[in-house]
Write an enzyme that holds these catalytic residues in place. Structure first.
Site, short mmCIF file in Angstrom:
data_model
loop_
_atom_site.label_atom_id
_atom_site.label_comp_id
_atom_site.label_asym_id
_atom_site.label_seq_id
_atom_site.Cartn_x
_atom_site.Cartn_y
_atom_site.Cartn_z
N CYS A 158 13.86 -2.39 -5.40
CA CYS A 158 15.64 -2.86 -6.07
C CYS A 158 15.97 -2.92 -4.71
CB CYS A 158 15.79 -1.78 -7.09
SG CYS A 158 14.93 -1.39 -8.76
N ASN A 176 19.93 -3.27 -15.08
CA ASN A 176 18.69 -2.33 -14.06
C ASN A 176 18.18 -4.21 -13.41
OD1 ASN A 176 17.39 -3.03 -11.54
ND2 ASN A 176 16.49 -0.51 -12.00
N HIS A 185 22.79 0.42 -6.18
CA HIS A 185 21.74 -0.18 -7.59
C HIS A 185 22.07 0.83 -8.18
CE1 HIS A 185 18.50 -1.23 -8.86
NE2 HIS A 185 17.92 -0.59 -8.79
N1 ACO Z 1 14.67 5.49 -26.96
C1 ACO Z 1 14.46 6.70 -27.44
N2 ACO Z 1 13.67 7.42 -27.30
C2 ACO Z 1 13.56 7.27 -25.57
C3 ACO Z 1 13.24 5.74 -25.27
C4 ACO Z 1 14.44 5.04 -25.98
N3 ACO Z 1 14.23 3.85 -25.32
N4 ACO Z 1 12.81 6.22 -23.87
C5 ACO Z 1 12.26 7.28 -24.15
N5 ACO Z 1 12.49 8.30 -25.04
C6 ACO Z 1 12.12 9.09 -25.61
C7 ACO Z 1 10.31 9.37 -24.72
O1 ACO Z 1 9.78 9.11 -26.28
C8 ACO Z 1 10.93 11.53 -24.93
O2 ACO Z 1 10.32 11.33 -26.16
P1 ACO Z 1 9.77 12.48 -26.49
O3 ACO Z 1 10.28 13.65 -26.37
O4 ACO Z 1 9.41 13.07 -28.42
O5 ACO Z 1 8.70 12.85 -25.68
C9 ACO Z 1 12.30 12.16 -24.75
O6 ACO Z 1 12.74 10.28 -24.95
C10 ACO Z 1 12.16 12.26 -23.67
O7 ACO Z 1 11.67 10.84 -22.39
P2 ACO Z 1 11.89 11.87 -20.84
O8 ACO Z 1 11.53 10.35 -20.24
O9 ACO Z 1 11.65 12.50 -20.98
O10 ACO Z 1 13.93 11.22 -21.04
P3 ACO Z 1 14.63 11.96 -19.60
O11 ACO Z 1 15.98 11.79 -20.15
O12 ACO Z 1 14.05 11.64 -18.51
O13 ACO Z 1 15.08 9.92 -19.45
C11 ACO Z 1 15.04 8.17 -17.51
C12 ACO Z 1 14.10 8.51 -19.25
C13 ACO Z 1 16.33 7.29 -18.61
C14 ACO Z 1 14.23 7.03 -17.95
C15 ACO Z 1 15.09 8.71 -17.10
O14 ACO Z 1 13.76 9.29 -16.52
C16 ACO Z 1 15.87 8.28 -15.67
O15 ACO Z 1 17.19 8.22 -16.06
N6 ACO Z 1 14.88 8.21 -14.63
C17 ACO Z 1 15.09 6.88 -13.57
C18 ACO Z 1 14.23 5.70 -13.91
C19 ACO Z 1 15.05 4.27 -13.70
O16 ACO Z 1 15.95 4.61 -13.62
N7 ACO Z 1 14.35 3.39 -13.74
C20 ACO Z 1 15.22 2.38 -12.83
C21 ACO Z 1 12.86 1.43 -12.60
S1 ACO Z 1 13.60 2.15 -10.70
C22 ACO Z 1 15.26 1.80 -9.66
O17 ACO Z 1 15.38 0.66 -10.19
C23 ACO Z 1 15.02 2.23 -8.48
#
Ligand code: ACO
Length: 323
Positions: free
Chosen positions: A110, A278, A248
């Protein structure tokens, strides 16, 4: 020798995929996706290829700069989702824009646009090139697992481009890239490593994204904050000198946290992730093009570009707008 950004362009696929459209693949909804990521919709290619998007963005950047393909001394394309391993995207772009010059691809995930800008900037500063075309393009839909709700909702496809020149006022006033080895493989897309034609018994892995979201979140916030602070201290600028940050476009919660750590108004962060999600390497390039065409930039406006990506790669550049 000075180096300037003298033109920008971008291109997106026509097909819009809204958050609720993901209900056909996974258990999710608009409320969860928007509240956790800031994304409302993204573009996903149906008829477009990476080269068609990249060429469209490149031609728009050349037109914006008033430069022809023959005048370009170097093409750098940032991508990790190319149509072909060879010819590279950069070599395919030569034909599209009518350039006869060295051309190569780079992969910094990215952070690809910032890396391409940094390499182009250094070619120009060294006198090795006078005009450089940089294009950042990715189609994450090619490596998305549409049955993994934790990742499939995050990404979109797109391309952005910029023309760098030794002529002009030298508006790239700072550029630096970084990388820290991600020993945990927090964001991983397997390549060819599991392909052994003489050993069919080995397990094959699909080339799709797997991600530790929390690890990415923490490292993205830490790294982007560190890189912006370093850019300010090394360029002799302060936070109040920066008019806009083009980050980003991974996730609005990452940007909220960076804004708090820098004690900076969130309004200074240019965001288009609600529309495009993204788009990996392309994200900063598309956002810079939209900001530049928005009429919000004046001569002397300071714009900081910053990115974080798999690897972990990162980087920051500061432009003093000259138009
Ligand atoms: N819809 C509904 N529920 C979901 C979804 C979805 N799309 N995705 C995950 N969940 C659920 C999970 O299954 C979990 O459920 P559970 O508690 O029953 O197991 C719950 O939501 C919480 O999951 P987490 O992974 O802990 O959710 P979190 O609050 O951490 O958010 C997220 C996840 C948004 C991906 C967060 O970790 C984040 O923003 N991380 C940054 C990652 C990123 O931006 N990556 C991009 C690529 S890398 C880059 O560009 C540099």
């Amino acid at each position: 020798m000075k180096a300037s950004v003298i033109g920008t362009g971008s291109a997106l696929p026509k097909t819009v995929v809204k958050n609720d459209d993901f209900k056909q693949w996974v258990d999710t909804d608009d409320e969860w996706i928007y509240s956790h990521t800031g994304i409302k919709e993204r573009r996903i290619a149906k008829d477009e290829t990476l080269i068609s998007l990249a060429a469209d963005a490149a031609k728009k950047a050349l037109a914006d700069a008033g430069v022809s393909g023959e005048e370009i001394d170097l093409i750098i394309a940032a991508t990790f989702t190319p149509d072909c391993f060879t010819p590279t995207l950069a070599c395919m772009l030569q034909n599209e824009v009518g350039a006869t010059c060295p051309a190569f691809d780079l992969n910094a995930a990215c952070s690809g646009f910032i890396y391409a800008l940094d390499v182009g900037y250094r070619y120009i500063k060294s006198g090795a090139a006078k005009k450089v075309l940089i294009v950042a393009a990715d189609m994450l839909s090619r490596v998305t697992n549409f049955s993994d709700r934790g990742t499939c909702v995050l990404f979109g496809d797109g391309a952005g481009a910029a023309v760098l020149s030794a002529q002009g006022e030298g508006n790239i006033i700072y550029s630096k890239t970084e990388a820290e080895s991600d020993t945990k493989f927090s964001l991983r897309i397997p390549g060819l490593y599991s392909r052994f034609p003489l050993n069919e018994s080995l397990p094959k892995e699909e080339s799709v994204v797997s991600m530790d979201g929390n690890e990415i979140y923490m490292n993205a916030v830490r790294t982007m904050t560190r890189d912006i602070k370093k850019a300010l201290s090394e360029s002799g600028l302060t936070i109040s000198d920066i008019d806009y940050i083009v980050p980003h476009q991974a996730n609005s919660r990452i940007i909220d946290a960076v804004a708090i750590k820098l004690k900076m108004l969130k309004e200074k962060f240019f965001m288009n992730m609600p529309k495009y999600g993204n788009t990996s390497a392309a994200s900063v390039a598309i956002a810079l093009d939209e900001l530049s065409k928005s009429g919000m930039l004046r001569k002397g406006t300071h714009v900081a570009l910053c990115a974080f990506g798999g690897g972990f790669t990162s980087g920051c550049a500061i432009l003093e707008w000259a138009k």
